[in-house]
Write an enzyme that holds these catalytic residues in place. Structure first.
Site, PDB file in Angstrom:
ATOM      1  N   GLY A  42       0.839  12.307 -22.949  1.00  0.00           N
ATOM      2  CA  GLY A  42       0.208  12.758 -21.714  1.00  0.00           C
ATOM      3  C   GLY A  42      -0.862  13.813 -21.909  1.00  0.00           C
ATOM      4  O   GLY A  42      -1.595  14.128 -20.985  1.00  0.00           O
ATOM      5  N   CYS A 251       2.621 -14.353  -2.430  1.00  0.00           N
ATOM      6  CA  CYS A 251       1.301 -14.813  -2.869  1.00  0.00           C
ATOM      7  C   CYS A 251       1.001 -16.160  -2.226  1.00  0.00           C
ATOM      8  O   CYS A 251       1.839 -17.063  -2.230  1.00  0.00           O
ATOM      9  CB  CYS A 251       1.275 -14.922  -4.389  1.00  0.00           C
ATOM     10  SG  CYS A 251      -0.157 -15.813  -5.032  1.00  0.00           S
ATOM     11  N   CYS A 254       0.923 -19.006  -5.303  1.00  0.00           N
ATOM     12  CA  CYS A 254       2.079 -19.324  -6.140  1.00  0.00           C
ATOM     13  C   CYS A 254       3.397 -18.869  -5.514  1.00  0.00           C
ATOM     14  O   CYS A 254       4.465 -19.098  -6.076  1.00  0.00           O
ATOM     15  CB  CYS A 254       1.924 -18.717  -7.533  1.00  0.00           C
ATOM     16  SG  CYS A 254       2.190 -16.943  -7.566  1.00  0.00           S
ATOM     17  N   CYS A 276      -1.944 -13.242  -5.825  1.00  0.00           N
ATOM     18  CA  CYS A 276      -1.611 -12.368  -6.958  1.00  0.00           C
ATOM     19  C   CYS A 276      -2.877 -11.732  -7.512  1.00  0.00           C
ATOM     20  O   CYS A 276      -3.870 -12.416  -7.745  1.00  0.00           O
ATOM     21  CB  CYS A 276      -1.015 -13.184  -8.103  1.00  0.00           C
ATOM     22  SG  CYS A 276       0.661 -13.694  -7.841  1.00  0.00           S
ATOM     23  N   CYS A 282      -0.255 -15.692 -11.870  1.00  0.00           N
ATOM     24  CA  CYS A 282      -0.324 -16.669 -10.786  1.00  0.00           C
ATOM     25  C   CYS A 282      -0.475 -18.085 -11.362  1.00  0.00           C
ATOM     26  O   CYS A 282       0.223 -19.001 -10.952  1.00  0.00           O
ATOM     27  CB  CYS A 282      -1.509 -16.341  -9.886  1.00  0.00           C
ATOM     28  SG  CYS A 282      -1.457 -17.121  -8.275  1.00  0.00           S
TER      29      CYS A 282
END
Lengths: 313, 262
Positions: A42, A251, A254, A276, A282
């Site tokens: 970080g 979605c 899909c 998606c 997808c």
């Protein structure tokens, strides 16, 4: 991960470009920054970012990190907003095809290095993969504290009250934490980090991810990292806990649920659908026979493109 | 407050000198500040008041001299031997600093509530509801209407900004507050209200205060003790009434006689 260290008996193949565009000294400098970043999860490590043959904002930081870690056996996937075939992804993929001559793919599971802008693939990543983020503004404290000297000091002294001031303002103004992307996180209980402009939907994926995450900011000349299986906690209040976005529909193409969706305008009469954002996910689902409510719609067919696997070269 | 607290100074200043290159900012200042005491530093512009205040509040390292502060655990610590993290913690918990220009002490681009809550969040408060309740409470105590809690300080008048700054400093219940001309730039009626408010808060909370001012009326109203500075030196100290009613030094006599009597 395959940080390829060239030995004397195995010199890089010199074509028109040095392997992966950057010269070996630069790669070495960047690898040092990466190793330092991994050692201090970080922490933003300054590095001498080079001019790249693309404008700032196109992912010059991510490209340099990728160039420094690519080996000849790597298989690269490029994502822009979750999609493999938008301008940024296509350009950067062809950049590495030209300068490194390595294999590239659209498939998440096949890739060893994935460079991304904004999204983390829906499919869980594994220990043999590296996720490289393109970061525009690496400093999470920047919008509240413009002085770099001061923000560095705040990181050094773990003086992070300001981050909660931002979240407080969100709640005071909107009734909930309205930050939806670049949502600040605390890494390994020490450094507050900006997970690049990924939607906060992806924040839980960063936590204890099996893959190594590297973040490169070219303009700001910073590299930071989250090593595999590192705890990453999204900042919040006790009475306003961190939440990810929820979508009420699956979605359109899909039928996937619990994935991040993009809104697509279909016509100028208000037609739209949600699909998606991760195009590979997808396509894979549709190839497996999953169909969403809009899949048969002729307008949607344009967007979906040819069904089935579309592996680049 | 235990008797020990009252019998030992909160702040001990010994021979503090600050040079700016060749020039002197303040020279050889020594004093003790006791718990619950308000000390005013007066003098004309350029007399070294603000230099001294900055030295005391760890914003400017003195060239020589020592400043010791009694921490909450009772130990005297030299401020300039504390680590930077400790010093910051002190600044945002045990101390307050009220700037002359409120914009210097506030975050102008976040709401009043966040301004007051910032210190609480900095010391680890993570409950929005509690932070908001404290902020509301403190806005009330400095006479800012509760419905202004979500407004930017930019939309506040000068007097309100100054009161907001005070609330922001007092929310963590500090023991020592530094004030640099807190009434500067305010019109007289607003000044009078602010002084009333400060006097009440200081008495209610038992604060120790070091206040820098060139306005002798402010010193008269707020402070117990007075230090007169001139060209970097402390030329006279004493109880406020004593110094103002019976000044010894020619300069102090001049200062006192310069006030218009209305």
């Amino acid at each position: 991960m395959s940080i390829a260290v060239e030995t004397d008996d195995e010199l890089p193949v010199e074509g028109d470009y040095n392997f992966a565009y950057l010269d070996e000294q630069t790669k070495r400098m960047i690898r040092r920054a990466i190793l330092k970043g991994i050692a201090i999860p970080g922490y933003q490590v300054p590095f001498a970012a080079r001019e790249m043959p693309m404008p700032y904002g196109w992912g010059t930081g991510g490209v340099q990190v990728t160039a420094a870690i690519l080996g000849k056996d790597d298989c690269l996937k490029m994502i822009d907003q979750g999609s493999d075939d938008t301008t940024n992804a296509v350009s950067l993929r062809s950049f590495f095809e030209k300068t490194a001559g390595i294999r590239t793919t659209y498939e998440t599971s096949e890739a060893t290095v994935i460079q991304t802008r904004h999204r983390i693939p829906e499919k869980p990543l594994t220990e043999d993969q590296v996720l490289v983020f393109q970061v525009p503004i690496p400093e999470p404290l920047r919008f509240l504290e413009p002085r770099e000297t001061e923000t560095r000091k705040m990181h050094a002294l773990e003086d992070y009250g300001l981050m909660h001031v931002k979240l407080y303002e969100d709640i005071a103004r909107n009734g909930h934490i309205a930050t939806t992307y670049a949502y600040p996180v605390k890494v390994n209980d020490r450094y507050v980090m900006d997970p690049s402009p990924t939607p906060k939907f992806d924040n839980p994926k960063i936590d204890r991810m099996a893959a190594l995450q590297l973040y490169g900011a070219g303009r700001e000349k910073r590299i930071y990292a989250v090593p595999p299986y590192t705890e990453v906690k999204s900042l919040d209040f006790e009475d306003y806990p961190f939440e990810i976005q929820k979508f009420d529909k699956p979605c359109g193409l899909c039928g996937a649920e619990n994935v991040y969706l993009d809104e697509v305008i279909l016509d100028d009469r208000g037609g739209r659908m949600f699909v998606c954002s991760d195009s590979d996910h997808c396509e894979e689902r549709r190839a497996d026979g999953h169909l969403g409510p809009m899949a048969a719609d002729p307008a949607a067919a344009d967007i979906a493109g040819p069904t089935g696997k579309e592996t680049a070269r | 407050m235990t008797s020990r607290d009252r019998n030992e100074p909160l702040l001990q200043v010994r021979n503090v000198t600050r040079y700016y290159g060749e020039r002197i900012g303040c020279s050889n200042v020594s004093f003790d500040l006791w718990p619950g005491e308000v000390l005013a530093i007066v003098g004309e512009s350029g007399s070294g008041k603000t230099t001294l205040l900055n030295c005391l509040s760890t914003r400017l390292a003195p060239t020589t001299g020592a400043i010791e502060y009694r921490m909450r655990d009772g130990a005297m610590r030299n401020l300039y031997q504390l680590g930077e993290a400790e010093r910051r913690l002190l600044m945002r918990t045990d101390w307050g600093f009220v700037h002359q220009n409120a914009a210097d002490g506030l975050r102008m681009n976040v709401s009043a509530g966040a301004n007051v809550g910032e210190r609480l969040m900095a010391v680890g408060e993570r409950h929005y509801g509690n932070i908001r309740t404290s902020a509301n409470d403190w806005l009330g105590r400095v006479e800012i209407a509760g419905d202004r809690i979500d407004d930017d300080p930019r939309s506040f008048s000068g007097g309100m900004r100054q009161r907001l700054q005070i609330a922001r400093n007092l929310v963590t219940h500090p023991r020592l507050v530094f004030m640099d001309e807190p009434t500067g730039g305010l019109d007289v009626s607003v000044q009078a209200r602010l002084l009333d408010l400060l006097r009440r808060l200081v008495a209610d909370l038992g604060l120790s205060v070091v206040i820098v001012t060139h306005d002798l009326a402010v010193a008269r109203l707020l402070s117990h003790r007075l230090m007169v500075m001139r060209q970097g030196d402390v030329i006279e100290t004493g109880l406020t009434d004593q110094v103002l009613d019976d000044p010894r030094e020619p300069y102090t006599q001049l200062l006192v006689s310069s006030i218009l009597q209305v």
